[in-house]
Design an enzyme around this catalytic site. Structure first.
Site, PDB file in Angstrom:
ATOM      1  N   ASP A 188      26.875  34.515  47.419  1.00  0.00           N
ATOM      2  CA  ASP A 188      26.705  34.137  46.056  1.00  0.00           C
ATOM      3  C   ASP A 188      28.202  34.261  45.260  1.00  0.00           C
ATOM      4  OD1 ASP A 188      24.968  33.337  43.875  1.00  0.00           O
ATOM      5  OD2 ASP A 188      25.720  35.249  42.904  1.00  0.00           O
ATOM      6  N   GLU A 217      30.173  41.020  65.649  1.00  0.00           N
ATOM      7  CA  GLU A 217      29.894  42.310  66.412  1.00  0.00           C
ATOM      8  C   GLU A 217      28.280  41.900  66.735  1.00  0.00           C
ATOM      9  OE1 GLU A 217      30.004  45.990  63.948  1.00  0.00           O
ATOM     10  OE2 GLU A 217      31.931  45.553  63.666  1.00  0.00           O
TER      11      GLU A 217
HETATM   12  C1  GLC Z   1      25.095  31.801  41.489  1.00  0.00           C
HETATM   13  C2  GLC Z   1      23.651  31.495  41.740  1.00  0.00           C
HETATM   14  C3  GLC Z   1      23.117  31.526  40.187  1.00  0.00           C
HETATM   15  C4  GLC Z   1      23.474  32.747  39.586  1.00  0.00           C
HETATM   16  C5  GLC Z   1      24.851  33.116  39.448  1.00  0.00           C
HETATM   17  C6  GLC Z   1      25.198  34.392  39.189  1.00  0.00           C
HETATM   18  O1  GLC Z   1      25.770  30.483  41.134  1.00  0.00           O
HETATM   19  O2  GLC Z   1      23.434  30.268  42.506  1.00  0.00           O
HETATM   20  O3  GLC Z   1      21.663  31.175  40.279  1.00  0.00           O
HETATM   21  O4  GLC Z   1      22.817  32.495  38.309  1.00  0.00           O
HETATM   22  O5  GLC Z   1      25.383  32.846  40.704  1.00  0.00           O
HETATM   23  O6  GLC Z   1      24.684  35.233  40.276  1.00  0.00           O
END
Ligand code: GLC
Ligand code: MG
Length: 565
Positions: free
Chosen positions: A223, A274
């Site tokens: 993310d 790993e």
């Molecule tokens: C990413 C995720 C989104 C979230 C953001 C903050 O963009 O896809 O859904 O709100 O990160 O974590």
């Protein structure tokens, strides 16, 4: 670009490439809150997902990616993690996660879990400890605490704005009750950013990766992969004439895409390597195209999302660019390309394509907007056929295989997207409405109790999975057939001799893409196009069509796969 020129170099189809499952995988994204509810609380859960995994396997996907199901107050749908090593009780238990992974593997599906390393929830114990500790303490050093500006520190440390609107800084009250330091949150106030300059943060996430790798995860979706490392000195963003922070056209905010993130991915890659069994990482990075190759260098991530394709207009030249550029860029570093049209953050493509071309779709669908649903679905099905014929891996978002639209009609008080709460924009709830499985069941089969955390619109009945299964021409059957052919014809492979080329002499408004044994034709015009007027169209065999042909004509807003004989 010259027509007919190969836009991918010849990849050597080494044996190794064939063993790397992720190179051409079709990955199905599950948003756990909204996939299937087993216990009747109206919130999807892990046992619900496990029970419905056969749907994903029968669709023909190779892997599932699970959006976060970890312990979380759910201020951002789980992207606010309070414990990276446990399952939120709403979604089940660690044992349920183990069972899900085991069942997926039995069905031949890989499992990719979501890792959220840019920020945690403010309820994470480390943030609670940081709040309780003094400025300058090791606890505070886990996050991005700074003194404020102004005479008494009453102004935020810089002018950064949150992606969810408003200031990216919040001031805390110190233990003695006085106004104190500020902490950075690129997203919601409840999502404090980690301090990736601190080795302890690296250790924390190395452990989290190992925790899920040990449990059998085949990979990670990372993310905000472009956000973890902030620029030295935290400089202000550029401002407009009124002094408001702005992001210049074609650029990203100063806190994104800083080179420091790459060292993290090299560390993580070494950890993944790993482990046996080809574990992978795919980065979520909303970055300029030209930055993409850096994320997928051979010792970094395996893939990065290519959002240019998702943002592409319904237009031949726009598609050509959105196809050729990522292929060319990925080639520079020998990585496979990825393709995606929908996810939990954007308006579903069946709705997006029903808008006039200039429409922006970043902030959700408001009730005042009325895109053309029929046009949207027709073009979405065509765009999907285009995507699934391209080399590299494709990411599908739950419900797109049913042709689900974005739901506009959600009462404001039920909307949960923090961007909606902070700024009143419609937000992303409209693509997160629980799935319809059975037309005649309560909550369309989403939940045994008939509960659903967001209301489902009536049209979900017609689109329910059981109404489409086995029905010729349904969106579900179109996806299944496309995935079956994609596999049979090795369309995902970046193999020797495989190249993507745009065919010369296609009529105005008609995109013709040649890849391996398939010629994809997308008719973006308002009129039917006769097959025999197309180069090589005359004796071509129609393998698959997003809409039935009219006689020998490809109808407006549709796509076909032609066999090249
Ligand atoms: C990413 C995720 C989104 C979230 C953001 C903050 O963009 O896809 O859904 O709100 O990160 O974590
Ligand atoms: Mg539930």
């Amino acid at each position: 670009m010259t027509q007919n020129a190969p836009v991918t170099a010849d990849h050597r189809a080494t044996e190794q490439a064939h063993r790397q499952w992720w190179r051409d995988a079709v990955v199905y994204q599950v948003y756990p809150r909204s996939f299937a509810d087993s216990d009747g609380d109206g919130m999807g859960d892990l046992p619900g997902i496990t029970a419905r995994l056969p749907h994903i396997a029968e669709l023909g996907a190779d892997a599932v990616w699970l959006s976060p199901f970890y312990t979380s107050p759910q201020n951002d749908g789980g992207y606010d993690v309070a414990d990276y090593r446990d399952v939120d009780p709403r979604f089940g238990t660690l044992a349920d996660a183990d069972e899900l992974i085991a069942r997926a593997h039995e069905l031949g599906l890989k499992v990719v879990v979501d890792i959220v390393p840019n920020h945690s929830s403010s309820e994470h114990v480390l943030f609670q400890q940081a709040l309780a500790a003094a400025p300058g303490s090791p606890e505070r050093e886990m996050y991005m605490f700074r003194e404020g500006r102004g005479e008494h520190g009453e102004l935020p440390p810089n002018n950064w704005q949150s992606i969810f609107h408003g200031d990216a800084w919040t001031r805390v009250t110190e233990a003695d009750g006085t106004p104190g330091q500020w902490y950075l949150h690129l997203f919601d106030t409840t999502q404090p950013d980690f301090n990736w300059e601190n080795p302890a943060v690296h250790e924390l996430f190395a452990d989290v990766l190992r925790f899920w790798l040990d449990r059998g995860a085949d990979g990670f979706r990372v993310d905000v992969a472009h956000g973890m490392v902030k620029p030295e000195g935290l400089p202000d963003s550029p401002v407009d004439s009124e002094g408001m922070a702005v992001v210049p056209e074609g650029e990203v905010p100063v806190y994104f895409d800083n080179d420091g993130v790459h060292a993290i991915y090299r560390e993580w890659r070494a950890i993944l390597d790993e482990y046996p069994g080809e574990r992978m990482m795919v980065g979520e990075a909303w970055i300029p195209e030209a930055s993409m190759p850096k994320y997928v260098r051979p010792d970094e991530m395996h893939q990065v999302f290519n959002f240019g394709f998702l943002q592409s207009r319904w237009d031949v030249e726009a598609f050509q660019h959105a196809i050729s550029e990522p292929l060319r860029l990925a080639d520079e570093v020998g990585a496979p390309t990825t393709w995606v049209l929908s996810n939990h953050d954007v308006i579903r493509h069946a709705t997006r394509y029903g808008f006039p071309p200039e429409h922006r779709f970043g902030e959700g669908l408001s009730r005042q907007e009325h895109p053309d649903a029929q046009l949207g679905l027709a073009r979405a099905r065509a765009a999907t056929l285009l995507m699934l014929a391209l080399p590299g891996s494709a990411y599908l978002y739950q419900g797109e295989e049913l042709g689900l639209p974005e739901v506009a009609d959600i009462p404001d008080e039920l909307r949960e997207d923090p961007a909606h709460k902070r700024a009143g924009v419609p937000g992303r709830d409209g693509c997160r409405v629980p799935l319809p499985w059975q037309a005649d069941a309560p909550a369309f089969g989403f939940s045994p109790s008939g509960e659903s955390w967001l209301p489902q619109p009536e049209v979900f009945g017609v689109l329910a999975a059981d109404r489409q299964r086995g029905v010729e021409g349904s969106t579900l059957e179109l996806y299944r057939e496309a995935l079956r052919l994609r596999r049979e014809l090795h369309l995902g492979a970046h193999g020797a001799g495989d190249r993507v080329a745009f065919v010369e002499g296609a009529p105005q408004g008609v995109l013709m893409v040649e890849h391996g044994p398939v010629l994809v034709v997308v008719n973006t015009t308002d009129d039917p196009v006769e097959l025999q007027t197309l180069p090589r169209g005359a004796d071509a065999e129609v393998l698959l069509a997003s809409a039935p042909l009219e006689g020998e004509a490809i109808v407006a807003d549709s796509a076909v796969w032609l066999g090249r004989g």
